[in-house]
Design an enzyme around this catalytic site. Structure first.
Site, PDB file in Angstrom:
ATOM      1  N   LEU A 129     -90.202  18.252 -46.918  1.00  0.00           N
ATOM      2  CA  LEU A 129     -90.101  19.672 -46.606  1.00  0.00           C
ATOM      3  C   LEU A 129     -88.983  19.924 -45.610  1.00  0.00           C
ATOM      4  O   LEU A 129     -88.262  20.923 -45.704  1.00  0.00           O
ATOM      5  CB  LEU A 129     -91.438  20.172 -46.030  1.00  0.00           C
ATOM      6  CG  LEU A 129     -91.481  21.626 -45.564  1.00  0.00           C
ATOM      7  CD1 LEU A 129     -91.329  22.579 -46.741  1.00  0.00           C
ATOM      8  CD2 LEU A 129     -92.784  21.904 -44.813  1.00  0.00           C
ATOM      9  N   SER A 131     -86.289  17.589 -42.569  1.00  0.00           N
ATOM     10  CA  SER A 131     -85.896  16.290 -42.044  1.00  0.00           C
ATOM     11  C   SER A 131     -85.121  16.504 -40.748  1.00  0.00           C
ATOM     12  O   SER A 131     -84.233  17.351 -40.683  1.00  0.00           O
ATOM     13  CB  SER A 131     -85.032  15.541 -43.066  1.00  0.00           C
ATOM     14  OG  SER A 131     -84.666  14.276 -42.589  1.00  0.00           O
ATOM     15  N   ILE A 134     -85.510  12.281 -35.742  1.00  0.00           N
ATOM     16  CA  ILE A 134     -86.436  11.179 -35.519  1.00  0.00           C
ATOM     17  C   ILE A 134     -87.350  10.947 -36.715  1.00  0.00           C
ATOM     18  O   ILE A 134     -87.723   9.817 -37.015  1.00  0.00           O
ATOM     19  CB  ILE A 134     -87.304  11.467 -34.269  1.00  0.00           C
ATOM     20  CG1 ILE A 134     -86.414  11.622 -33.034  1.00  0.00           C
ATOM     21  CG2 ILE A 134     -88.339  10.380 -34.045  1.00  0.00           C
ATOM     22  CD1 ILE A 134     -85.719  10.362 -32.612  1.00  0.00           C
ATOM     23  N   ALA A 135     -87.728  12.017 -37.397  1.00  0.00           N
ATOM     24  CA  ALA A 135     -88.729  11.901 -38.462  1.00  0.00           C
ATOM     25  C   ALA A 135     -88.470  12.939 -39.538  1.00  0.00           C
ATOM     26  O   ALA A 135     -87.579  13.779 -39.426  1.00  0.00           O
ATOM     27  CB  ALA A 135     -90.128  12.083 -37.869  1.00  0.00           C
ATOM     28  N   GLN A 136     -89.270  12.877 -40.628  1.00  0.00           N
ATOM     29  CA  GLN A 136     -89.254  13.914 -41.637  1.00  0.00           C
ATOM     30  C   GLN A 136     -90.695  14.198 -42.070  1.00  0.00           C
ATOM     31  O   GLN A 136     -91.602  13.392 -41.817  1.00  0.00           O
ATOM     32  CB  GLN A 136     -88.386  13.536 -42.830  1.00  0.00           C
ATOM     33  CG  GLN A 136     -88.889  12.442 -43.728  1.00  0.00           C
ATOM     34  CD  GLN A 136     -87.878  12.129 -44.836  1.00  0.00           C
ATOM     35  OE1 GLN A 136     -86.671  12.278 -44.675  1.00  0.00           O
ATOM     36  NE2 GLN A 136     -88.380  11.687 -45.980  1.00  0.00           N
ATOM     37  N   VAL A 137     -90.894  15.365 -42.699  1.00  0.00           N
ATOM     38  CA  VAL A 137     -92.258  15.798 -43.036  1.00  0.00           C
ATOM     39  C   VAL A 137     -92.382  16.029 -44.533  1.00  0.00           C
ATOM     40  O   VAL A 137     -91.437  16.475 -45.193  1.00  0.00           O
ATOM     41  CB  VAL A 137     -92.655  17.073 -42.259  1.00  0.00           C
ATOM     42  CG1 VAL A 137     -92.702  16.805 -40.774  1.00  0.00           C
ATOM     43  CG2 VAL A 137     -91.706  18.214 -42.559  1.00  0.00           C
ATOM     44  N   LYS A 152     -96.035  13.888 -41.068  1.00  0.00           N
ATOM     45  CA  LYS A 152     -94.788  13.539 -40.394  1.00  0.00           C
ATOM     46  C   LYS A 152     -94.695  12.029 -40.260  1.00  0.00           C
ATOM     47  O   LYS A 152     -95.645  11.376 -39.805  1.00  0.00           O
ATOM     48  CB  LYS A 152     -94.747  14.197 -39.012  1.00  0.00           C
ATOM     49  CG  LYS A 152     -93.470  13.951 -38.226  1.00  0.00           C
ATOM     50  CD  LYS A 152     -93.495  14.757 -36.930  1.00  0.00           C
ATOM     51  CE  LYS A 152     -92.203  14.581 -36.160  1.00  0.00           C
ATOM     52  NZ  LYS A 152     -92.192  15.408 -34.903  1.00  0.00           N
ATOM     53  N   ASP A 287     -88.761  20.724 -25.995  1.00  0.00           N
ATOM     54  CA  ASP A 287     -87.827  20.576 -27.116  1.00  0.00           C
ATOM     55  C   ASP A 287     -87.826  21.861 -27.937  1.00  0.00           C
ATOM     56  O   ASP A 287     -87.989  21.845 -29.158  1.00  0.00           O
ATOM     57  CB  ASP A 287     -88.227  19.378 -27.969  1.00  0.00           C
ATOM     58  CG  ASP A 287     -87.088  18.906 -28.867  1.00  0.00           C
ATOM     59  OD1 ASP A 287     -85.924  19.262 -28.578  1.00  0.00           O
ATOM     60  OD2 ASP A 287     -87.352  18.183 -29.838  1.00  0.00           O
TER      61      ASP A 287
END
Length: 545
Positions: A129, A131, A134-137, A152, A287
């Site tokens: 969905l 990116s 650090i991460a993607q979902v 995530k 953040d």
């Protein structure tokens, strides 16, 4: 430098030159050695001359990894410092970084949860969905209750890249005090250490889950901010499962206006949310770039923020909060004398600082920014002047406030996009004044009594025994003090006696020597005098010991 650090430094330089970013170096006399060094040593051509500067800068940061992507995210909020084309491209780094293979993400999820994805989730979408650095979902549906969720996952093999960059940054930070006359004042190593900690914390999704749960509890039933629910039973260090939210990205101004969102109230609530987190809760989302903030579709006339990605949070102790609040209020009241005194009292500037000179310097920097809408205030220029002021008065950088400073930059950037006419000072001042009154007035006294009441009730039966023990310790302490005072008096007496004997001994020795020199025949008399002097010295020395 180690070989690994040199290799990483060369890689960074090569990426920047490959994307032609050396053209961003200003053509000034001070940068002439750098430009000559580039021409003489690095002959790497620009391989992306067909792309705009913004695209090249974004692609370079994506290729360099998460440390640089985070830096680009912060720069994307400062539209007063960059042309719109560059700021728009950097904004892509907030949630549209190039994704990694969805099959790898699925395999990582299955390792974390201990079985096939289909056991716990329906409708798992292998295409991400969003990116980020650090991460993607990925989206899915929970089997147990049919809730729409996002999963995530941390990017694979990201830790070695972060560690390599941080080693290099540490090396450069240690050079700063040697290269800059006021480099030690900036405390670069401490600042880098704090940044490394926050970056590594983001790799632990259990920490992010705990942060989100805390933030959700702080704003439960709030009309200002909604934090999605975390499904902690499915979370691990490398995987997080939370409620899927539907909202308008805060950076999509056109859609917000199309839905009739009250932009003025939205901007004001952004400031209120920030100050509430900092001063009421001592726990703030650090953040808050636009990729992590959405606006609910419901009640556009009474807009509500939706906050996600709580990997980085900050907190302040009571002293820091009080200091910051009093400084803010002094700034709002243009009481620059108070600001200067607070800086000296806090130890941020040396105690011998001339308060009058410091007050005048702060007035020179800050007076021009008041009574202007946000759109007319150049915070970049203000920060530059404040930096020069800090250099002049040897002000030290406070690493514990770096996260807060970064969050303030995000808030300003978002406010500038939403409602440029926002009066930041007018919005924040009443909140801070109420907070100060709450800390020093009757409510604070009552709150302290209420908080301490259970402890006092627990200790009440023990008061007689505690009183007896206190009296006994007092008596023992008095006896010890009296004994120590007697010993000290005796020691002083012995020292006086020893000094007297040393003086007598010296007189006798000198007399014996004088008699011997005057009349060598009187050897016996001089010998007796010298011997008596020596005996007096020995007795004095023994009295000393």
């Amino acid at each position: 430098m180690t070989f690994g650090e040199l290799r990483r430094l060369y890689f960074i330089i090569r990426i920047f030159l490959t994307y032609g970013l050396d053209e961003l170096i200003p053509k000034m006399r001070i940068t002439l050695p750098l430009r000559l060094w580039r021409r003489c040593i690095f002959w790497i051509p620009n391989r992306h001359a067909d792309k705009t500067v913004g695209v090249r800068l974004r692609l370079a940061m994506e290729q360099l990894g998460p440390v640089w992507i985070k830096f680009g995210q912060m720069l994307s909020t400062r539209r007063d410092l960059f042309p719109p084309a560059v700021a728009d491209e950097l904004a892509v780094l907030q949630d549209r970084v190039a994704p990694f293979d969805g099959a790898k993400a699925k395999a990582q999820i299955e390792r974390a949860i201990g079985g096939p994805v289909e056991t716990w989730f329906d409708e798992f979408d292998i295409n991400p969905l969003a990116s980020a650095s650090i991460a993607q979902v990925h989206t899915a549906t929970l089997k147990e209750n049919g809730a729409k969720v996002v999963i995530k996952v941390i990017r694979p093999d990201i830790l070695p890249v972060i560690k390599a960059d941080m080693k290099l940054i540490y090396r450069l930070a240690r050079w700063v005090p040697r290269l800059l006359p006021d480099g030690r004042r900036l405390r670069p190593v401490e600042v880098v250490r704090d940044y490394e900690k926050t970056l590594l914390d983001e790799l632990n999704l259990l920490r992010e889950a705990a942060n989100a749960i805390q933030l959700r509890r702080n704003f439960e039933r709030s009309q200002m901010l909604y934090v999605p629910e975390i499904y902690s039973d499915y979370c691990s260090e490398s995987m997080l499962v939370m409620e899927r939210i539907y909202g308008i990205p805060i950076s999509d101004i056109a859609t917000l206006e199309q839905h009739g969102v009250n932009m003025k109230l939205l901007a004001e609530r952004g400031v209120q949310v920030f100050f509430t987190q900092v001063f009421r809760d001592s726990f703030f989302h650090a953040d808050m770039h636009p990729g992590n903030i959405f606006v609910s579709y419901d009640h556009p006339e009474d807009p509500q923020y939706i906050g996600i990605d709580c990997g980085i949070v900050g907190s302040l102790n009571k002293e820091d909060k009080r200091y910051l609040a009093e400084n803010f209020i002094a700034f709002f009241n243009r009481d620059y004398r108070k600001v200067a005194e607070l800086h000296v009292d806090s130890g941020w500037v040396p105690p011998d600082t001339n308060v009058e000179d410091f007050e005048f310097a702060i007035r020179t920097v800050c007076e021009p920014i008041f009574e202007k809408p946000l759109a007319e205030i150049s915070f970049g220029h203000v920060l530059l002047n404040l930096f020069n002021t800090a250099r002049r008065f040897n002000m030290e950088v406070q690493p514990q406030l770096v996260l807060l400073q970064k969050t303030l930059l995000y808030i300003e950037g978002i406010g500038r996009q939403l409602y440029p006419q926002l009066d930041l000072w007018k919005t924040a001042k009443p909140f801070l004044e109420d907070w100060i009154k709450d800390q020093i007035g009757l409510p604070a006294i009552w709150r302290a009594v209420k908080d301490k009441a259970p402890f006092w009730a627990e200790k009440l039966p023990e008061l007689p025994e505690l009183f007896y023990e206190s009296m006994r310790h007092h008596k023992m302490l008095k006896h010890s003090v009296d004994k120590l005072a007697g010993e000290m008096q005796e020691q002083r007496t012995r020292q006086h006696q020893s000094r007297y004997l040393f003086g007598i001994g010296a007189t006798l020795v000198l007399s014996g020597v004088a008699v011997l020199l005057r009349n060598p025949e009187w050897n016996m008399t001089s010998a007796l005098l010298i011997a008596a002097g020596a005996v007096s010295w020995i007795i004095g020395w023994r009295r000393t010991n």
